[in-house]
Design a protein around this motif. Structure first.
Motif, short mmCIF file in Angstrom:
data_model
loop_
_atom_site.label_atom_id
_atom_site.label_comp_id
_atom_site.label_asym_id
_atom_site.label_seq_id
_atom_site.Cartn_x
_atom_site.Cartn_y
_atom_site.Cartn_z
N ILE A 15 0.86 -1.18 0.00
CA ILE A 15 0.00 0.00 0.00
C ILE A 15 0.89 1.23 0.00
O ILE A 15 2.12 1.12 0.01
CB ILE A 15 -0.94 0.01 1.23
CG1 ILE A 15 -0.13 -0.13 2.53
CG2 ILE A 15 -1.99 -1.08 1.11
CD1 ILE A 15 -0.96 -0.06 3.80
N ASP A 18 0.77 7.01 2.69
CA ASP A 18 -0.25 8.01 3.01
C ASP A 18 -1.67 7.43 3.04
O ASP A 18 -2.63 8.16 3.33
CB ASP A 18 -0.20 9.16 2.01
CG ASP A 18 1.06 10.00 2.16
OD1 ASP A 18 1.73 9.90 3.21
OD2 ASP A 18 1.39 10.73 1.20
N ASP A 19 -1.84 6.14 2.75
CA ASP A 19 -3.17 5.53 2.80
C ASP A 19 -3.67 5.51 4.24
O ASP A 19 -2.90 5.19 5.17
CB ASP A 19 -3.14 4.10 2.25
CG ASP A 19 -2.85 4.05 0.76
OD1 ASP A 19 -2.93 5.11 0.09
OD2 ASP A 19 -2.53 2.96 0.26
N THR A 20 -4.94 5.86 4.42
CA THR A 20 -5.49 5.95 5.77
C THR A 20 -6.77 5.13 5.92
O THR A 20 -7.43 4.80 4.94
CB THR A 20 -5.80 7.42 6.15
OG1 THR A 20 -6.75 7.94 5.23
CG2 THR A 20 -4.55 8.26 6.16
N TRP A 21 -7.09 4.85 7.17
CA TRP A 21 -8.35 4.22 7.57
C TRP A 21 -8.87 5.01 8.76
O TRP A 21 -8.23 5.01 9.82
CB TRP A 21 -8.14 2.75 7.93
CG TRP A 21 -9.39 2.07 8.39
CD1 TRP A 21 -9.77 1.82 9.67
CD2 TRP A 21 -10.44 1.57 7.56
NE1 TRP A 21 -10.99 1.21 9.69
CE2 TRP A 21 -11.42 1.03 8.41
CE3 TRP A 21 -10.63 1.52 6.19
CZ2 TRP A 21 -12.58 0.45 7.93
CZ3 TRP A 21 -11.80 0.94 5.71
CH2 TRP A 21 -12.76 0.41 6.57
N LEU A 26 -3.21 3.37 7.38
CA LEU A 26 -3.81 2.07 7.05
C LEU A 26 -2.95 0.92 7.57
O LEU A 26 -3.47 -0.06 8.10
CB LEU A 26 -4.00 1.94 5.54
CG LEU A 26 -4.55 0.62 5.03
CD1 LEU A 26 -5.90 0.29 5.67
CD2 LEU A 26 -4.65 0.64 3.50
N ASP A 68 4.52 9.82 -1.02
CA ASP A 68 3.68 8.68 -0.65
C ASP A 68 4.45 7.39 -0.93
O ASP A 68 4.20 6.69 -1.90
CB ASP A 68 2.37 8.72 -1.44
CG ASP A 68 1.39 7.64 -1.03
OD1 ASP A 68 1.51 7.11 0.09
OD2 ASP A 68 0.50 7.33 -1.84
N VAL A 93 -8.29 -2.68 2.36
CA VAL A 93 -7.41 -2.34 1.25
C VAL A 93 -8.24 -2.08 0.00
O VAL A 93 -8.64 -3.00 -0.70
CB VAL A 93 -6.37 -3.46 1.00
CG1 VAL A 93 -5.44 -3.10 -0.15
CG2 VAL A 93 -5.58 -3.74 2.26
N GLU A 95 -7.11 0.23 -2.36
CA GLU A 95 -6.08 0.43 -3.39
C GLU A 95 -4.82 -0.24 -2.89
O GLU A 95 -4.40 -0.02 -1.76
CB GLU A 95 -5.80 1.91 -3.62
CG GLU A 95 -6.94 2.68 -4.21
CD GLU A 95 -6.60 4.15 -4.39
OE1 GLU A 95 -5.47 4.56 -4.05
OE2 GLU A 95 -7.45 4.89 -4.86
N GLY A 96 -4.21 -1.06 -3.70
CA GLY A 96 -2.99 -1.73 -3.30
C GLY A 96 -2.94 -3.13 -3.87
O GLY A 96 -3.68 -3.47 -4.79
#
Length: 126
Positions: A15, A18-21, A26, A68, A93, A95-96
């Motif tokens: 991933i 900068d991907d977040t949840w 994330l 990122d 997930v 995107e990834g």
């Protein structure tokens, strides 16, 4: 303490940093859910350069516009336990890339505490 030897399954989740949840990283959510699910261990590795489905190169080089960076979350446990965890990854997930590999665990031990017991507090990783 989880005991793990012999045949196992490794899931690698690739991933972006900068991907977040829900406003937190994330990768943190994945690790915390893996722990809550009782999986043997999870580690997060930060990449220095890479690209994925977007074909945009993300790099740590000073003059680059991208920050990122790629992140890999690696989890190893028995096949049944890893496959039972996959629906959570499907939720998280969006995107990834999620990869499954068969592997063999040669050694899985924790740190010993003062009483000689393994496990306990401290760092935990694969």
């Amino acid at each position: 303490m989880t005991r793990l030897t012999g045949d196992a399954l490794r899931v690698t989740i690739l991933i972006g940093e900068d991907d977040t949840w829900h406003h937190k990283p994330l990768y943190t959510e994945i690790v915390h859910r893996a722990l809550a699910a009782g999986l043997a261990g999870a580690s997060v590795f930060r990449g220095i350069e890479g690209y994925g489905a977007s074909s945009l190169i993300h790099t740590s080089r000073l003059l680059s516009m991208s920050e990122d960076l790629p992140v890999a979350v690696v989890i190893v446990d028995t096949e049944d336990r890893v496959r039972a965890f996959l629906p959570q990854l499907d939720e998280l997930v969006t995107e990834g890339l999620v990869i499954l590999d068969e592997c063999e665990v040669v050694r899985y031990t924790g740190r010993s505490d003062e009483s000689g017991e393994t496990g306990g507090k401290g760092k935990s990783s694969l």
